[in-house]
Motif scaffolding. Structure first.
Motif, mmCIF file in Angstrom:
data_model
loop_
_atom_site.group_PDB
_atom_site.id
_atom_site.type_symbol
_atom_site.label_atom_id
_atom_site.label_comp_id
_atom_site.label_asym_id
_atom_site.label_seq_id
_atom_site.Cartn_x
_atom_site.Cartn_y
_atom_site.Cartn_z
ATOM 1 N N MET A 1 -2.716 -10.691 -8.946
ATOM 2 C CA MET A 1 -2.276 -9.521 -8.199
ATOM 3 C C MET A 1 -3.285 -9.181 -7.122
ATOM 4 O O MET A 1 -4.442 -8.864 -7.415
ATOM 5 C CB MET A 1 -2.092 -8.315 -9.119
ATOM 6 C CG MET A 1 -1.316 -7.189 -8.467
ATOM 7 S SD MET A 1 -1.126 -5.748 -9.535
ATOM 8 C CE MET A 1 -2.565 -4.806 -9.087
ATOM 9 N N VAL B 1 4.643 -6.995 -7.020
ATOM 10 C CA VAL B 1 3.330 -7.056 -6.378
ATOM 11 C C VAL B 1 2.535 -8.287 -6.797
ATOM 12 O O VAL B 1 1.357 -8.421 -6.453
ATOM 13 C CB VAL B 1 2.515 -5.778 -6.666
ATOM 14 C CG1 VAL B 1 3.151 -4.579 -5.989
ATOM 15 C CG2 VAL B 1 2.362 -5.553 -8.169
ATOM 16 N N PHE C 1 -4.646 -6.868 -3.868
ATOM 17 C CA PHE C 1 -4.695 -5.441 -3.578
ATOM 18 C C PHE C 1 -4.586 -5.192 -2.072
ATOM 19 O O PHE C 1 -4.951 -6.059 -1.265
ATOM 20 C CB PHE C 1 -5.992 -4.845 -4.124
ATOM 21 C CG PHE C 1 -6.000 -4.699 -5.614
ATOM 22 C CD1 PHE C 1 -5.829 -3.462 -6.205
ATOM 23 C CD2 PHE C 1 -6.144 -5.812 -6.438
ATOM 24 C CE1 PHE C 1 -5.808 -3.323 -7.590
ATOM 25 C CE2 PHE C 1 -6.122 -5.693 -7.817
ATOM 26 C CZ PHE C 1 -5.958 -4.447 -8.396
ATOM 27 N N TYR D 1 -6.755 1.719 -3.272
ATOM 28 C CA TYR D 1 -6.217 0.481 -3.841
ATOM 29 C C TYR D 1 -7.023 -0.721 -3.382
ATOM 30 O O TYR D 1 -6.563 -1.565 -2.631
ATOM 31 C CB TYR D 1 -4.729 0.341 -3.477
ATOM 32 C CG TYR D 1 -3.937 1.555 -3.903
ATOM 33 C CD1 TYR D 1 -3.731 1.829 -5.255
ATOM 34 C CD2 TYR D 1 -3.441 2.456 -2.965
ATOM 35 C CE1 TYR D 1 -3.052 2.961 -5.662
ATOM 36 C CE2 TYR D 1 -2.749 3.587 -3.367
ATOM 37 C CZ TYR D 1 -2.554 3.834 -4.713
ATOM 38 O OH TYR D 1 -1.871 4.958 -5.110
ATOM 39 N N ASP E 1 -5.158 -2.629 -12.624
ATOM 40 C CA ASP E 1 -6.250 -1.660 -12.689
ATOM 41 C C ASP E 1 -6.995 -1.747 -14.019
ATOM 42 O O ASP E 1 -8.224 -1.759 -14.071
ATOM 43 C CB ASP E 1 -5.712 -0.241 -12.503
ATOM 44 C CG ASP E 1 -5.284 0.045 -11.076
ATOM 45 O OD1 ASP E 1 -5.674 -0.723 -10.177
ATOM 46 O OD2 ASP E 1 -4.550 1.026 -10.864
ATOM 47 N N ARG F 1 0.886 -2.708 -11.438
ATOM 48 C CA ARG F 1 -0.278 -2.041 -10.859
ATOM 49 C C ARG F 1 -1.220 -1.552 -11.955
ATOM 50 O O ARG F 1 -2.447 -1.716 -11.876
ATOM 51 C CB ARG F 1 0.175 -0.857 -10.004
ATOM 52 C CG ARG F 1 -0.981 -0.039 -9.417
ATOM 53 C CD ARG F 1 -0.546 1.362 -9.032
ATOM 54 N NE ARG F 1 -0.051 2.126 -10.151
ATOM 55 C CZ ARG F 1 -0.825 2.733 -11.060
ATOM 56 N NH1 ARG F 1 -2.135 2.621 -10.991
ATOM 57 N NH2 ARG F 1 -0.290 3.415 -12.048
ATOM 58 N N TYR F 2 -0.657 -0.973 -12.979
ATOM 59 C CA TYR F 2 -1.436 -0.442 -14.090
ATOM 60 C C TYR F 2 -2.211 -1.560 -14.783
ATOM 61 O O TYR F 2 -3.385 -1.402 -15.131
ATOM 62 C CB TYR F 2 -0.494 0.266 -15.066
ATOM 63 C CG TYR F 2 -1.161 1.160 -16.080
ATOM 64 C CD1 TYR F 2 -2.314 1.870 -15.777
ATOM 65 C CD2 TYR F 2 -0.605 1.319 -17.352
ATOM 66 C CE1 TYR F 2 -2.914 2.709 -16.707
ATOM 67 C CE2 TYR F 2 -1.197 2.153 -18.297
ATOM 68 C CZ TYR F 2 -2.344 2.830 -17.971
ATOM 69 O OH TYR F 2 -2.933 3.663 -18.890
ATOM 70 N N ILE G 1 2.804 1.575 -3.380
ATOM 71 C CA ILE G 1 2.030 2.051 -4.515
ATOM 72 C C ILE G 1 1.698 3.529 -4.368
ATOM 73 O O ILE G 1 1.705 4.278 -5.335
ATOM 74 C CB ILE G 1 0.758 1.205 -4.691
ATOM 75 C CG1 ILE G 1 1.151 -0.218 -5.118
ATOM 76 C CG2 ILE G 1 -0.174 1.807 -5.715
ATOM 77 C CD1 ILE G 1 -0.028 -1.155 -5.286
ATOM 78 N N ASN H 1 0.827 -1.202 0.000
ATOM 79 C CA ASN H 1 0.000 0.000 0.000
ATOM 80 C C ASN H 1 0.864 1.255 0.000
ATOM 81 O O ASN H 1 0.678 2.172 -0.797
ATOM 82 C CB ASN H 1 -0.920 -0.023 1.225
ATOM 83 C CG ASN H 1 -2.066 0.965 1.077
ATOM 84 O OD1 ASN H 1 -2.300 1.494 0.002
ATOM 85 N ND2 ASN H 1 -2.780 1.207 2.161
ATOM 86 N N LYS I 1 2.529 6.557 -7.124
ATOM 87 C CA LYS I 1 1.287 6.942 -7.784
ATOM 88 C C LYS I 1 1.510 7.765 -9.035
ATOM 89 O O LYS I 1 0.836 7.602 -10.037
ATOM 90 C CB LYS I 1 0.408 7.701 -6.793
ATOM 91 C CG LYS I 1 -0.949 8.119 -7.378
ATOM 92 C CD LYS I 1 -1.789 8.789 -6.319
ATOM 93 C CE LYS I 1 -3.148 9.205 -6.881
ATOM 94 N NZ LYS I 1 -3.982 9.882 -5.891
ATOM 95 N N ASN J 1 5.045 -0.273 -11.221
ATOM 96 C CA ASN J 1 4.077 0.619 -11.852
ATOM 97 C C ASN J 1 3.307 -0.086 -12.957
ATOM 98 O O ASN J 1 2.077 0.034 -13.039
ATOM 99 C CB ASN J 1 4.791 1.851 -12.416
ATOM 100 C CG ASN J 1 3.829 2.762 -13.155
ATOM 101 O OD1 ASN J 1 2.848 3.232 -12.608
ATOM 102 N ND2 ASN J 1 4.114 2.999 -14.426
#
Length: 506
Positions: A267, A199, A269, A275, A56, A52-53, A7, A4, A11, A49
Motif C-alpha cells: 500500500m 488503495v 501513501f 498520510y 497504518d 488504510r487502517y 482518504i 489523498n 477519515k 477504510n
C-alpha cells in the motif's frame, strides 16, 4: 478522485460505522441526526477504510517486530522487553485492528448479499482481506476466537465471551476459504469497478485503473497467500501443505501467483500529512531516525555474504563503514552516527509503501517446496531461488552485474534450505512481521538473540515466541483467554505456536 482526497473524505468512517450500529431511541436519533452525514456507508468506502487502517497499524512497526526478526535495535531507549504485556496497546491495538477489519468486511458482505453479483469484485476483495487478517492473528497469537467470533448481537447468537479455537483447526479453515475464493475468481470476475477505492491495486503500471488487471492482481495475492500459509504449516501439516502448494504450482492459469515486483501486495501513501508512509513520518518527518540502529547480526551477515542490498538497507556510519549495534546495550553509541541507521531507500520516501507480500517471497517458497520434494512443475529449486534473489535485488535497485556476482559468489545456490532461508530473511526487510515468522518457523537467522537488558526473573534466551493477548480479553473474556494462554511464560514465551520450530532457546 485521488487517494489523498479519498482518504480525507473517509477519515471518520469508523466513527460513522459505530454510530450506525449503536442503539438509541427514535426521538434521540431524529434530533441528533446530521442531515449532511452519511446514513449508510457505501461498501467501497468500507473497503478502503480497512485497507488504510491496516497500512497504518501494521506498517508503522520499526522496532518491535523489526527487532524480533533480527533487523533493527533501539539505541536511544534500549529495549528491555518489559513492554510485552497485555496492557501494552501496541500489540492490543493490532489485535483489535484485525477484528475490526474483519467485522467491517463481514458487514460489507451482509450489506451486499442481496446484490452479490453486482458487487462481486468488492466482495471478493473483502473476503481475501479477511483471510489475510486471520493469517495475521494466527501468526501473532496462535489460538484465537474464530468459530464464535462476531456473534455478540442477539440475532447472531448473543455469544459475548467467544471461545478460543485451536490454530491447527483455523489454518485449514482459512486455507479452504482462500481456495473457494481462488476457484470463484478462476471462473470469472464481476463488473463492479473499484478504481481509487482500492488503495492497493487500484492503479496499474499505466497509472490508470483497469478492472481486469486489478482483479488479476488480487487473484494472485489470494493464491500467494495460500502458498505462504501452506508453507507455514509444512512441518506440522505436511499433507495439507504439499497438496495446496502442488495444486497452485501445477496450474498457474487457474491459480496465478505474484511474480513481479509490480504485482507485490503493498500500500502506497499519498506522501503529504497526515498520510505519509509510516517509517518516513516517524523517522524523517518526526526526526526519530537516530532512535534506531541496524542489528549487529544483520549487518554482519550482509558484510560476510558481500550482499549488495546492504546499500539500500543500511546507511554507513560517520567513518564510512557499515556497523551494527547490540540489541539491548546499556550504553548508547557515541556519537549516534558511529553505527549504521536504517537505509534511506526504506525510510526516506513520504509516498513509500507498506509491503504485505513481496514478489520474491513467491519464489523463495517455491524453492523450498522443490527442495522438500513437492511437484512444482518444471521449476527447479535453483531456478526458483535465483528468481527470488533477482526480484529482491531489483527491488533494492541493485545493478544486474552485482546480482550476477552475488549469485556466483557468496549467494550461490548450494541446494540447501538454509541458503533459501538466509536470503529470504534479507529480502523480507521491512516486511518485519513475516520475517519474524520466518525466524520462528525455520530458526534462521540462528544468530538472533533477545535484548541483553531484560527485566525478567529468568532472562529469556530467544526472541518472543508470540504476542501477548490484549488486556481487554483478560478483563472481559478472562476464562477463555486464560485457557488459551496456559503454558505461556511472561505472556510471550513458554508454549510455542503450533508451527514454530523448537530451537532449544527459551
Amino acid at each position: 478522485m485521488n487517494m489523498n482526497a479519498l482518504i480525507k473524505k473517509l477519515k471518520y468512517t469508523p466513527i460513522l460505522v459505530a454510530l450506525l450500529v449503536s442503539g438509541c431511541t427514535k426521538n434521540f436519533e431524529k434530533i441528533n441526526t446530521d442531515p449532511d452525514a452519511l446514513h449508510d456507508v457505501p461498501p467501497q468506502n468500507m473497503l478502503v477504510n480497512v485497507m488504510r487502517y491496516a497500512g497504518d497499524q501494521f506498517g508503522g512497526d520499526v522496532d518491535g517486530y523489526g527487532t524480533f526478526a533480527g533487523y533493527i535495535v533501539k539505541i536511544q531507549y534500549p529495549e528491555d522487553l518489559s513492554g510485552l504485556t497485555p496492557s501494552n496497546n501496541t500489540y492490543g491495538n493490532r489485535w483489535a485492528a484485525c477484528y475490526y477489519n474483519i467485522t467491517q468486511m463481514l458487514d460489507l458482505l451482509k450489506k451486499t448479499e442481496k446484490n452479490a453479483e453486482g458487487y462481486k469484485n468488492t466482495r471478493l476483495i473483502a473476503r481475501i482481506w479477511n483471510n489475510y487478517m486471520w493469517s495475521y492473528l494466527l501468526d501473532g497469537w496462535g489460538d484465537v476466537p474464530y468459530s464464535e467470533a462476531f456473534q455478540g448481537r442477539p440475532e447472531d447468537g448473543s455469544i459475548l465471551k467467544a471461545k478460543y479455537d485451536k490454530q491447527e483447526d483455523i489454518f485449514p479453515a482459512v486455507l479452504a476459504d482462500l481456495k473457494s475464493i481462488a476457484d470463484e475468481m478462476a471462473g470469472g470476475i464481476g463488473t463492479d469497478e473499484m478504481g481509487d477505492y482500492d488503495v492497493i491495486y487500484g492503479k496499474t503500471n499505466s497509472g490508470s485503473a483497469d478492472i481486469k488487471e486489478q482483479m488479476l492482481r488480487w487473484q494472485k495475492f489470494c493464491n500467494s497467500l495460500r502458498l505462504r500459509m501452506a508453507m507455514r504449516i509444512s512441518s506440522v501439516a505436511p499433507a495439507l501443505a504439499k497438496s495446496t502448494i502442488e495444486e497452485i504450482a501445477s496450474d498457474k492459469n487457474k491459480y496465478p501467483v505474484i511474480e513481479t515486483n509490480a504485482e507485490s501486495c503493498q500500500m502506497f501513501f499519498p506522501g503529504t500529512l497526515p498520510y505519509m508512509e509510516p517509517w518516513y513520518e516517524s523517522g524523517i518527518y518526526g526526526s526519530r531516525i537516530n532512535n534506531w540502529g541496524m542489528f549487529d547480526i544483520f549487518i554482519n551477515h550482509l558484510l560476510e555474504t558481500k550482499d549488495p542490498r546492504i546499500a539500500a538497507i543500511a546507511q554507513k556510519n560517520n567513518a564510512g563503514k557499515y556497523i551494527g549495534f547490540i540489541n539491548g546495550s546499556k550504553d548508547n553509541p557515541s556519537p549516534a552516527t558511529s553505527i549504521s541507521w536504517i537505509g534511506l531507500h526504506y525510510i526516506n520516501d513520504p509516498a513509500g509503501a507498506v509491503p504485505f507480500f513481496k514478489a520474491c517471497e513467491t519464489y523463495y517458497i517455491l524453492a523450498e517446496a522443490a527442495l522438500s520434494g513437492y511437484n512444482v512443475g518444471s521449476l527447479t529449486a535453483k531456478d526458483a531461488y535465483e528468481k527470488a534473489v533477482t526480484l529482491s535485488m531489483e527491488d533494492n535497485n541493485v545493478a544486474a552485474s552485482d546480482v550476477a556476482n552475488y549469485l556466483s559468489g557468496e549467494g550461490k545456490f548450494n541446494n540447501t534450505k538454509e541458503r533459501v532461508y538466509w536470503d529470504m530473511w534479507v529480502a523480507l526487510f521491512k516486511e518485519n512481521y513475516e520475517a519474524w515468522s520466518l525466524y520462528r518457523r525455520t530458526g534462521i537467522p540462528n544468530t538472533n538473540y533477545p535484548s541483553k537488558i531484560q527485566k525478567f526473573k529468568e532472562p529469556h534466551t530467544d526472541q518472543p515466541f508470540r504476542l501477548p493477548y490484549p488486556n481487554n480479553e483478560y478483563l472481559y473474556n478472562a476464562e477463555n483467554v486464560k485457557a488459551a494462554a496456559a503454558g505461556t511464560v511472561d505472556y510471550n514465551w513458554g508454549k510455542r505456536l503450533w508451527w514454530a520450530k523448537e530451537n532449544g532457546k527459551e
